[in-house]
Enzyme design. Structure first.
Site, PDB file in Angstrom:
ATOM      1  N   ASP A   1       0.857  -1.174   0.000  1.00 33.88           N
ATOM      2  CA  ASP A   1       0.000   0.000   0.000  1.00 33.88           C
ATOM      3  C   ASP A   1       0.900   1.233   0.000  1.00 33.88           C
ATOM      4  O   ASP A   1       1.960   1.233   0.619  1.00 33.88           O
ATOM      5  CB  ASP A   1      -0.892  -0.031   1.243  1.00 33.88           C
ATOM      6  CG  ASP A   1      -2.022   0.966   1.163  1.00 33.88           C
ATOM      7  OD1 ASP A   1      -2.054   1.739   0.195  1.00 33.88           O
ATOM      8  OD2 ASP A   1      -2.869   0.973   2.069  1.00 33.88           O
TER       9      ASP A   1
ATOM     10  N   ASP B   1      -8.640  -6.756   0.196  1.00 37.68           N
ATOM     11  CA  ASP B   1      -7.820  -6.858   1.400  1.00 37.68           C
ATOM     12  C   ASP B   1      -8.613  -6.289   2.552  1.00 37.68           C
ATOM     13  O   ASP B   1      -9.490  -5.435   2.345  1.00 37.68           O
ATOM     14  CB  ASP B   1      -6.502  -6.073   1.262  1.00 37.68           C
ATOM     15  CG  ASP B   1      -6.699  -4.591   1.544  1.00 37.68           C
ATOM     16  OD1 ASP B   1      -6.407  -4.147   2.669  1.00 37.68           O
ATOM     17  OD2 ASP B   1      -7.169  -3.869   0.639  1.00 37.68           O
TER      18      ASP B   1
ATOM     19  N   CYS C   1     -15.229 -26.598   8.662  1.00 36.84           N
ATOM     20  CA  CYS C   1     -13.920 -26.021   8.328  1.00 36.84           C
ATOM     21  C   CYS C   1     -12.805 -27.053   8.480  1.00 36.84           C
ATOM     22  O   CYS C   1     -12.799 -27.843   9.427  1.00 36.84           O
ATOM     23  CB  CYS C   1     -13.648 -24.821   9.247  1.00 36.84           C
ATOM     24  SG  CYS C   1     -12.071 -24.001   8.963  1.00 36.84           S
TER      25      CYS C   1
ATOM     26  N   CYS D   1      -9.496 -26.055   8.592  1.00 38.52           N
ATOM     27  CA  CYS D   1      -8.272 -25.344   8.967  1.00 38.52           C
ATOM     28  C   CYS D   1      -7.547 -26.095  10.078  1.00 38.52           C
ATOM     29  O   CYS D   1      -8.145 -26.915  10.783  1.00 38.52           O
ATOM     30  CB  CYS D   1      -8.587 -23.907   9.386  1.00 38.52           C
ATOM     31  SG  CYS D   1      -9.170 -23.712  11.085  1.00 38.52           S
TER      32      CYS D   1
ATOM     33  N   CYS E   1      -9.375 -25.879  13.505  1.00 38.14           N
ATOM     34  CA  CYS E   1     -10.608 -26.661  13.639  1.00 38.14           C
ATOM     35  C   CYS E   1     -10.335 -28.160  13.645  1.00 38.14           C
ATOM     36  O   CYS E   1     -11.070 -28.934  14.271  1.00 38.14           O
ATOM     37  CB  CYS E   1     -11.582 -26.300  12.516  1.00 38.14           C
ATOM     38  SG  CYS E   1     -12.341 -24.671  12.732  1.00 38.14           S
TER      39      CYS E   1
ATOM     40  N   HIS F   1      -7.599 -19.485  11.927  1.00 39.06           N
ATOM     41  CA  HIS F   1      -8.933 -19.902  11.460  1.00 39.06           C
ATOM     42  C   HIS F   1      -9.559 -18.852  10.555  1.00 39.06           C
ATOM     43  O   HIS F   1     -10.050 -19.168   9.458  1.00 39.06           O
ATOM     44  CB  HIS F   1      -9.868 -20.170  12.644  1.00 39.06           C
ATOM     45  CG  HIS F   1     -11.294 -20.283  12.211  1.00 39.06           C
ATOM     46  ND1 HIS F   1     -11.811 -21.426  11.646  1.00 39.06           N
ATOM     47  CD2 HIS F   1     -12.308 -19.365  12.196  1.00 39.06           C
ATOM     48  CE1 HIS F   1     -13.074 -21.221  11.313  1.00 39.06           C
ATOM     49  NE2 HIS F   1     -13.392 -19.980  11.639  1.00 39.06           N
TER      50      HIS F   1
END
Length: 376
Positions: free
Chosen positions: A89, A271, A309, A311, A314, A340
């Protein structure tokens, strides 16, 4: 280079080829403001959760540790260990949001560092030089960020100044990319569309900057407090004037529902600090809606944060355990929650791409656009 593969309504499925790899779009950029994800995730963790792009901030890295130090150490990729695309940025938003005292003139902006108060001047050339030192894949043009709402006359003047600054950014980048000692001689440049919530200013500004044939185009100055319906209206107004063969980036947005709606209206890239920031406070996104892990009802809950999920959090831990870590102020709790939420966002983008591939994105949109933002 952006390749448009297919469309469903205004929604676009594409590929964005960069010097550091191909990004499948629509895509989410994971925000590592100071070169790190707040919450203790490193480059290898980002790979494991399906991240494609990392976003770092020019202003913050210029202030600390210094862009020249990062250049001397080989650039952001070597410094952070992330080998995929990095977008930096420009620092414009931070200059206008963090600086208590600032003076805007045609050359750029004078302000004081929020860290130590030292005087800093940043304009288009300075922003490009800092981003060149960082060696990012994509540099954002330096623009003026105007508060919403703003007077029409000032918003118009600001758009004109932002266009002039963009031309200077492009010229400076071309000069820097031609230097023998530049870290990334193929650094790409995105321009930023401004105009507050005035449709005519947005459209005219996009028409003007589209003539510069940049690598991508961002819509800036939204998601700063205006109603989401206003944001969606602006996106729809400006989208027909954004080059069809260039990637489109909506800056700083947003909730899962915001992202689904913006994809529906033709946006490719996003983003937001929301998934990592909210995670650190126990607010977690699931395919059934948003949960607050601090609530007492999760104290003995042995189920994962999201039963749907896959991930790492999880697959290994219960709501009860992660809640305990947060309550005990254990750093691991922050890491597991951030892991997560970022997995959820990157997986959301993967599911959006799959829905587009299978010509069922409208159905996906209708099912999830409100559900994913609903608090359970």
């Amino acid at each position: 280079m952006y390749k448009l593969i297919k469309t469903e309504g205004q929604a676009r499925r594409g590929q964005f080829t960069t010097p550091h790899g191909v990004v499948e779009t629509p895509a989410f950029q994971n925000v590592a403001t100071c070169g790190a994800i707040k919450g203790g995730l490193e480059a290898s963790d980002l790979k494991n959760i399906g991240a494609q792009v990392m976003l770092c901030n020019t202003y913050h890295l210029h202030v600390r540790p210094g862009d020249e130090l990062i250049r001397d150490l080989g650039g952001l990729h070597k410094f952070t260990g992330w080998d995929g695309p990095i977008l930096t940025d420009s620092g414009g938003f931070q200059v206008f949001s963090l600086a208590k005292l600032r003076k805007i003139r045609e050359e750029g902006v004078e302000f004081n560092s929020h860290i130590d108060g030292r005087h800093i001047f940043m304009g288009p050339e300075e922003s490009m030089r800092i981003q060149s030192n960082l060696g990012s894949t994509i540099a954002m043009a330096f623009d003026e960020c105007v508060e919403n709402p703003a007077e029409y006359s000032y918003a118009k003047q600001s758009c004109e100044r932002t266009t002039r600054w963009l031309i200077r950014c492009k010229e400076e980048m071309e000069r820097l990319n031609a230097k023998y000692d530049t870290i990334n001689k193929e650094q790409m440049l995105f321009g930023i569309n401004q105009g507050c919530t005035y449709d005519d200013l947005r459209i005219k500004h996009m028409e003007e900057i589209a003539k510069l044939d940049l690598d991508g185009y961002a819509i800036g100055g939204l998601a700063v407090g205006e109603p989401k319906e206003e944001m969606y209206r602006v996106i729809s107004a400006v989208e027909p004037y954004a080059p069809r063969d260039k990637i489109r980036y909506l800056m700083g947005v947003g909730t899962p529902g915001n992202i689904i709606e913006a994809v529906y209206r033709g946006v490719d890239l996003f983003d937001c600090v929301m998934p990592s920031r909210n995670a650190r406070h126990g607010q977690l996104f699931t395919w059934d809606g948003v949960i607050n892990l601090n609530n007492a009802k999760y104290e003995r809950d042995e189920s994962p944060i999201d039963p749907h999920c896959d991930c790492p959090t999880c697959k290994a831990h219960s709501r009860a355990y992660v809640r305990h870590l947060l309550k005990a102020n254990e750093v691991l709790g922050l890491r597991l929650c951030v892991q997560h939420n970022l997995y959820f966002y990157n997986n959301l983008m993967s599911e959006i791409r799959l829905a587009l591939d299978e010509d069922r994105f409208t159905e996906f949109h209708d099912k999830y656009v409100d559900l994913l933002d609903t608090r359970i």
